[in-house]
Design a protein around this motif. Structure first.
Motif, short mmCIF file in Angstrom:
data_model
loop_
_atom_site.label_atom_id
_atom_site.label_comp_id
_atom_site.label_asym_id
_atom_site.label_seq_id
_atom_site.Cartn_x
_atom_site.Cartn_y
_atom_site.Cartn_z
N ALA A 101 53.86 0.54 -26.35
CA ALA A 101 54.69 1.15 -27.39
C ALA A 101 55.47 2.35 -26.85
N HIS A 102 54.96 2.94 -25.74
CA HIS A 102 55.66 4.06 -25.09
C HIS A 102 56.37 3.59 -23.82
N ARG A 103 56.63 2.29 -23.74
CA ARG A 103 57.40 1.67 -22.66
C ARG A 103 56.73 1.86 -21.29
N VAL A 104 55.42 1.85 -21.28
CA VAL A 104 54.65 1.88 -20.04
C VAL A 104 53.99 0.51 -19.89
N GLY A 105 54.50 -0.29 -18.97
CA GLY A 105 54.02 -1.65 -18.82
C GLY A 105 53.04 -1.85 -17.68
N ASP A 106 52.91 -0.86 -16.79
CA ASP A 106 51.98 -0.97 -15.67
C ASP A 106 50.65 -0.32 -16.08
N GLY A 151 54.69 -7.84 -18.82
CA GLY A 151 54.06 -8.91 -18.07
C GLY A 151 52.78 -9.38 -18.75
N PRO A 152 52.19 -10.46 -18.26
CA PRO A 152 50.93 -10.95 -18.84
C PRO A 152 49.79 -9.97 -18.59
N ALA A 153 48.82 -9.96 -19.51
CA ALA A 153 47.66 -9.07 -19.40
C ALA A 153 46.42 -9.91 -19.13
N PHE A 154 45.56 -9.39 -18.25
CA PHE A 154 44.34 -10.09 -17.88
C PHE A 154 43.15 -9.14 -18.07
N GLY A 155 42.04 -9.71 -18.51
CA GLY A 155 40.85 -8.94 -18.75
C GLY A 155 39.66 -9.47 -17.98
N VAL A 156 38.78 -8.55 -17.56
CA VAL A 156 37.52 -8.88 -16.91
C VAL A 156 36.41 -8.27 -17.73
N GLU A 157 35.42 -9.06 -18.10
CA GLU A 157 34.29 -8.57 -18.89
C GLU A 157 33.00 -9.00 -18.20
#
Length: 241
Positions: free
Chosen positions: A64-69, A171-177
């Protein structure tokens, strides 16, 4: 568990991750989440079942604050319905990564986005640090899980692609749990006693490296004391010293 979390924290910060400490409350649903008896807000009246739930909201705040990394991790508690009145509680590691693989450079003005293989690499590092000396493997998953993380024959976590409320440029988001340990839920200790579990510290693995003593040591633990009203601060300090 504290020593385990400390090892993981050092490894993930070394990979360029930032630690997050979000509140454990989510929107949730009654079928899959534990509802809080007296929630701070009805919008988030449930306890999270996975850390990636709250990390996903932190990623959306960045977008929402234009931070994609975004490179975030958390070591914290997750909750599920238990057999008794209290929910079951586990200590988990959650990692979320998305955005460009590395900062722009004149040799590559538009770096590629991180992909599932980057997430798999992070999961392998985290699992080997969390379970030193044990066989770690990642096998293909199904549904939303890209890979299942196993230690020996036991399934301890997964790597998945996360669905976020994201703009088109993200970009796509990936999660590790990864589930690290079970947290015991015990009744309050009687006066003068405690319920701490004493066990062998997990092996750190490898050869320990020398670290110089810091000039200003950090305070790793806070201590809170409940004392009768007539007891002064000077009395407490005298006993401690």
């Amino acid at each position: 568990m504290w020593a385990l979390a400390d090892r993981l924290r050092q490894a993930l910060v070394g990979l360029g991750m930032f630690e997050a400490r979000p509140m454990p409350f989510v929107r949730g649903v009654d079928a899959s989440h534990v509802r809080v008896g007296n929630p701070l807000s009805e919008d988030e009246a449930f306890l999270r079942a996975e850390l990636c739930e709250t990390l996903g909201r932190r990623a959306e705040h960045n977008l929402a604050h234009r931070v994609g990394d975004v490179r975030l991790f958390e070591i914290g508690s997750v909750f599920a319905r238990g057999e008794g009145a209290m929910p079951s509680e586990h200590l988990n590691l959650g990692v979320l990564l998305m955005g460009r693989r590395h900062p722009p450079h004149f040799s590559e003005p538009q770096p590629p986005f991180v992909d599932e293989w980057d997430a798999k690499a992070v999961a392998e590092v985290a699992a080997r640090v969390a379970f030193p000396g044990q066989p770690v493997s990642l096998v293909g998953g199904s549904g939303s899980a890209l890979w299942i993380i196993r230690v020996g024959e036991k399934e301890v976590g997964h790597v998945s692609r996360l669905a976020l409320d994201a703009p088109v440029w993200a970009g796509p988001a990936f999660g590790v749990e990864i589930t690290l340990a079970v947290i015991a839920t015990a009744a309050e200790a009687p006066p003068g006693q405690h319920n701490y579990m004493v066990g062998a510290a997990p092996g750190a693995g490898g050869v320990p490296k020398y670290k110089p003593l810091p000039t200003m040591p950090a305070a790793e633990f806070d201590l809170a004391l409940l004392v009768p009203k007539p007891v002064t601060v000077a009395d407490v300090e005298r006993v401690i010293r």
